[in-house]
Design an enzyme around this catalytic site. Structure first.
Site, short mmCIF file in Angstrom:
data_model
loop_
_atom_site.label_atom_id
_atom_site.label_comp_id
_atom_site.label_asym_id
_atom_site.label_seq_id
_atom_site.Cartn_x
_atom_site.Cartn_y
_atom_site.Cartn_z
N CYS A 1 -11.80 -3.28 -0.75
CA CYS A 1 -12.35 -2.06 -1.34
C CYS A 1 -11.70 -1.71 -2.67
O CYS A 1 -12.08 -0.75 -3.34
CB CYS A 1 -12.20 -0.88 -0.39
SG CYS A 1 -13.29 -0.96 1.04
N ARG B 1 -1.57 -14.25 -3.72
CA ARG B 1 -0.87 -12.98 -3.94
C ARG B 1 0.03 -12.99 -5.16
O ARG B 1 0.54 -14.03 -5.56
CB ARG B 1 0.02 -12.69 -2.72
CG ARG B 1 -0.71 -12.58 -1.40
CD ARG B 1 -1.30 -11.21 -1.22
NE ARG B 1 -2.23 -11.14 -0.10
CZ ARG B 1 -2.53 -10.00 0.50
NH1 ARG B 1 -1.98 -8.87 0.11
NH2 ARG B 1 -3.42 -9.99 1.47
N TYR C 1 4.41 -16.99 5.42
CA TYR C 1 3.49 -16.19 4.62
C TYR C 1 3.87 -14.70 4.67
O TYR C 1 4.26 -14.17 5.73
CB TYR C 1 2.04 -16.39 5.11
CG TYR C 1 1.14 -15.35 4.51
CD1 TYR C 1 0.71 -15.49 3.19
CD2 TYR C 1 0.81 -14.19 5.19
CE1 TYR C 1 -0.05 -14.49 2.61
CE2 TYR C 1 0.06 -13.20 4.61
CZ TYR C 1 -0.37 -13.35 3.32
OH TYR C 1 -1.10 -12.35 2.74
N SER D 1 -9.69 -3.66 3.74
CA SER D 1 -9.52 -4.69 2.72
C SER D 1 -10.81 -4.86 1.91
O SER D 1 -11.89 -4.50 2.36
CB SER D 1 -9.11 -6.01 3.37
OG SER D 1 -10.07 -6.37 4.32
N ASN E 1 -14.61 6.36 -11.14
CA ASN E 1 -14.24 7.04 -9.90
C ASN E 1 -13.42 8.30 -10.18
O ASN E 1 -13.25 9.14 -9.30
CB ASN E 1 -13.45 6.10 -8.98
CG ASN E 1 -14.30 4.95 -8.47
OD1 ASN E 1 -15.53 5.05 -8.41
ND2 ASN E 1 -13.67 3.83 -8.11
N ARG F 1 -2.09 -13.46 7.41
CA ARG F 1 -1.69 -12.89 8.68
C ARG F 1 -2.59 -13.46 9.77
O ARG F 1 -3.75 -13.79 9.52
CB ARG F 1 -1.87 -11.37 8.68
CG ARG F 1 -0.87 -10.59 7.85
CD ARG F 1 -1.04 -9.09 8.04
NE ARG F 1 -2.31 -8.62 7.52
CZ ARG F 1 -3.36 -8.31 8.25
NH1 ARG F 1 -3.31 -8.38 9.57
NH2 ARG F 1 -4.47 -7.91 7.69
N HIS G 1 -1.57 3.39 6.33
CA HIS G 1 -1.98 2.33 5.42
C HIS G 1 -2.68 2.97 4.22
O HIS G 1 -3.91 2.86 4.09
CB HIS G 1 -2.90 1.37 6.18
CG HIS G 1 -3.16 0.08 5.49
ND1 HIS G 1 -4.23 -0.73 5.79
CD2 HIS G 1 -2.49 -0.56 4.51
CE1 HIS G 1 -4.20 -1.80 5.03
NE2 HIS G 1 -3.16 -1.73 4.24
N GLY H 1 2.71 -11.49 4.96
CA GLY H 1 2.44 -10.50 6.01
C GLY H 1 3.14 -10.81 7.33
O GLY H 1 3.39 -9.92 8.14
N ARG I 1 -16.45 0.13 2.32
CA ARG I 1 -17.46 -0.59 1.54
C ARG I 1 -18.76 -0.52 2.33
O ARG I 1 -18.94 -1.24 3.31
CB ARG I 1 -16.98 -2.04 1.35
CG ARG I 1 -17.89 -2.92 0.54
CD ARG I 1 -17.36 -4.34 0.49
NE ARG I 1 -16.52 -4.58 -0.67
CZ ARG I 1 -16.97 -5.02 -1.84
NH1 ARG I 1 -18.24 -5.29 -2.01
NH2 ARG I 1 -16.13 -5.21 -2.82
N LYS J 1 4.16 -4.83 6.76
CA LYS J 1 3.22 -4.47 7.82
C LYS J 1 3.93 -4.25 9.17
O LYS J 1 3.62 -3.32 9.91
CB LYS J 1 2.13 -5.54 7.97
CG LYS J 1 1.34 -5.82 6.69
CD LYS J 1 0.67 -4.60 6.12
CE LYS J 1 -0.27 -4.95 4.98
NZ LYS J 1 -0.87 -3.74 4.37
N ASP K 1 -0.03 0.74 -1.03
CA ASP K 1 -0.34 0.19 0.29
C ASP K 1 0.05 1.08 1.48
O ASP K 1 -0.71 1.17 2.43
CB ASP K 1 0.31 -1.19 0.45
CG ASP K 1 -0.31 -2.01 1.57
OD1 ASP K 1 -1.54 -1.95 1.74
OD2 ASP K 1 0.44 -2.71 2.27
#
Ligand code: TSX
Ligand code: MN
Length: 623
Positions: free
Chosen positions: A288, A405, A235, A286, A533, A87, A264, A237, A436, A244, A311
């Site tokens: 994470c 991807r 591409y 992104s 987790n 993107r 998101h 995105g 993060r 998106k 997503d």
């Protein structure tokens, strides 16, 4: 059968498949308008069938745009032009009459919360790009639904594109085909127009047989017209406009107008050992491991995680006051590098068939490969890089593009939730924000209330993926993990979130913040992450039952030591993992204040300003 001729257009155009006259007038008008502008040689109305898909994949193979991966069943590899791999924020715009409808009045020259283009400038840009842009090509007409076809939460779009790669990808990522037009009837749809920007005969030679026009790339959203116009990039995105562009940017605008949320967020189902099930939604910037969490294999015995989506979540309070969510997508368009049996066994099983890979490396036995796939190359097997060159580790650059991807059907996920296509959605009991954060931010904390939770979302930050130029870590602001995806002014978006808390009779989900990435002074991760987790999710589960297992801290409620489940884990430094340092949080609140002041300025709702002041006061009281 001779092709039909579309008679109303000045240039006649062959209809290769489908019956244009059977379409509703408002759909015909849309197609007609863009046929006369883009001047394709032919049009093709996608029916979404298996036969059609096979035909298009064969065509792509013939054109050298994709290659069959012989090691698997119905898997394909596309290598893009190396200039078209991601993107591009600088070329992604929202067109509104007033700039303030798109972005807050930032104090910096350029807003970090979106890009506005005036209607006049867009008009000019459009005229420089679209007339004749599909010459010599076929315009595919893709009717698609974001969300299960019968769901009241779903929305319909029609995408016009000159890329058959986009058609085959949209068939995975959305519900696509002529049946969508039946349920559309005379209803509204989002108009999506996409061109790779390479009319025939070509002006410039293709790279990797991948048509694109990097100099002229522009992804424009016109929310007032429910329209998305994308040029120059193939591409994902930028070209799979349901994702998106529609499901986040346009949908967030619709959601504001209609009183719901387009976010998101992943959606997961979690069942405790007693068999009680809940659903959580979670937003992460992104890098994470959002897809990993969405498909997580819990380490805790007796617990079960199921995946609704990885997503995007569309969420609305129902008549009973429950927040119900659907995943508007039909597939996963996930980052390949780092995906392994260890990090995400369920994703690895999902992508074993019927998957389109883009910009990964290829093994000499017709398989895929990438950094962090976690499997050594068998003896005698060699690699071809995403750049289509022989590759050895000594090359010093990655074999797969870092943004390579997989595009794969959600239904193939071994732990896809039984209600993932429920028309009513699933009831969300917790909203989880994350980042993060190597320093200062505890493993998990809970918002004191809805407004505090909205503030936590607004204040989200995350460590940027290591750019070569940056030796030190850069902690980027990414409110609600939506920074690149806001469809309107972020200040108004916050007001909309706050307004959700003011409806009477709604059961507001509890809001949490998690951080799997805190490090000790030696730089080691303090938390094992991944399946472990589930211990954090267990605590959140208990908190949504209002269990008394939390205590107050300056940043929110945190687990009491004795109730946080560490059974079977090795030594964990809980003290460091949950430490809240006055020094760190003074700096953090200063940074948040500066960010709000510079980027949101007078559009910041008073309640968020107040939440920040309250947090600053609590930090001041720390010793
Ligand atoms: O996805 C991740 N998650 C969420 C999983 C459900 N990742 C990968 C992030 C990149 C996309 C993680 N990385 C997670 C995590 O919880 N935690 C970490 C950091 C980490 C890495 C390795 C170890 C511990 C933590 N330990 C060992 O390798 C032994
Ligand atoms: Mn995403």
């Amino acid at each position: 059968m001779p092709p039909q001729i579309l008679s109303q257009t000045p240039t006649s155009v062959a209809v290769l498949q489908g019956d244009l006259n059977s379409l509703k007038p408002h759909v015909q008008d849309f197609i007609q308008t863009y046929v006369s502008i883009c001047k394709p040689d032919s049009i093709y109305i996608c029916d979404g069938s298996e036969t059609e898909n096979r035909t298009l994949l064969a065509l792509l193979e013939e054109n050298g745009m994709i290659k069959r991966l012989t090691k698997y069943e119905n898997c394909w590899l596309a290598r893009t032009d190396p200039r078209d791999v991601a993107r591009i924020e600088s070329k992604t715009v929202i067109v509104t009459q007033d700039e303030r409808d798109t972005i807050p009045n930032a104090k910096t020259a350029v807003s970090q919360l979106g890009r506005w283009m005036s209607e006049h400038e867009f008009d000019k840009a459009f005229k420089e790009r679209f007339p004749g842009c599909m010459a010599g090509r076929t315009m595919y007409i893709i009717p698609f639904s974001m969300g299960p076809v019968e769901s009241p939460l779903s929305k319909i779009g029609v995408q016009l594109t000159d890329s058959p790669y986009v058609v085959t990808s949209m068939r995975i990522m959305t519900r696509m085909g002529t049946h969508i037009l039946d349920s559309l009837g005379d209803g509204e749809f989002v108009k999506c127009v996409h061109s790779v920007g390479c009319p025939l005969p070509l002006q410039n030679a293709l790279v990797n047989n991948w048509p694109c026009n990097p100099e002229k790339t522009l992804i424009a959203h016109i929310p007032d017209h429910r329209e998305i116009i994308s040029f120059g990039s193939g591409y994902g995105g930028n070209s799979l406009l349901g994702k998106k562009c529609f499901a986040l940017r346009i949908a967030s605008r619709l959601a504001k107008e209609e009183g719901w949320l387009a976010e998101h967020m992943l959606i997961l189902g979690i069942t405790n050992p007693e068999g009680r099930k809940k659903y959580f939604a979670a937003a992460f910037p992104s890098a994470c491991g959002k897809t990993n969490l969405a498909m997580m294999k819990p380490s805790l015995p007796g617990w079960k995680i199921e995946c609704v989506g990885d997503d995007i979540a569309w969420m609305k309070f129902d008549g009973q006051g429950n927040l119900r969510a659907i995943n508007p997508e039909n597939g996963f368009f996930g980052v390949a590098p780092g995906t392994s049996i260890k990090s995400n066994p369920n994703a690895m099983k999902t992508i074993s068939k019927n998957t389109i890979f883009t910009n990964v490396a290829e093994t000499s036995d017709g398989g895929v490969y990438w950094e962090g796939i976690g499997e050594p190359l068998p003896a005698g097997v060699t690699l071809t890089s995403w750049k289509n060159k022989p590759w050895i580790p000594e090359d010093g650059e990655p074999c797969a593009h870092p943004n390579s991807r997989f595009c794969t059907p959600a239904i193939q996920c071994p732990i896809i939730d039984s209600d993932w296509e429920s028309p009513d959605g699933v009831p969300i009991e917790a909203i989880i924000f994350g980042g993060r954060r190597p320093e200062g931010v505890p493993l998990v904390y809970e918002a004191f209330n809805w407004e505090h939770g909205v503030f936590i979302g607004a204040a989200m930050r995350s460590e940027a993926t290591a750019a070569a130029e940056h030796k030190g870590k850069v902690i980027m602001h990414d409110p609600f993990a939506m920074r690149p995806f806001f469809g309107y002014n972020f200040g108004k978006y916050l007001a909309h979130w706050l307004s959700m808390g003011h409806h009477s009779g709604v059961k507001l989900p509890k809001i949490f913040h998690v951080n799997w990435f805190r490090k000790d002074k030696q730089g080691n991760f303090l938390w094992p992450g991944y399946g472990e987790n589930s211990r954090v999710l267990e605590w959140i589960f208990r908190r949504t039952d209002s269990e008394n297992c939390a205590k107050q801290s300056a940043v929110g409620y945190i687990p009491t030591e004795t109730t946080f489940n560490l059974k079977g884990l090795g030594k964990i430094n809980l003290k460091e993992l949950f430490d809240i340092s006055k020094e760190f949080w003074e700096k953090e609140t200063d940074d948040i204040r500066k960010y709000f002041d510079e980027q949101v300025n007078s559009d910041l709702p008073y309640e968020i300003e107040q939440q920040l002041a309250d947090l600053e006061q609590r930090i001041r009281l720390l010793k």
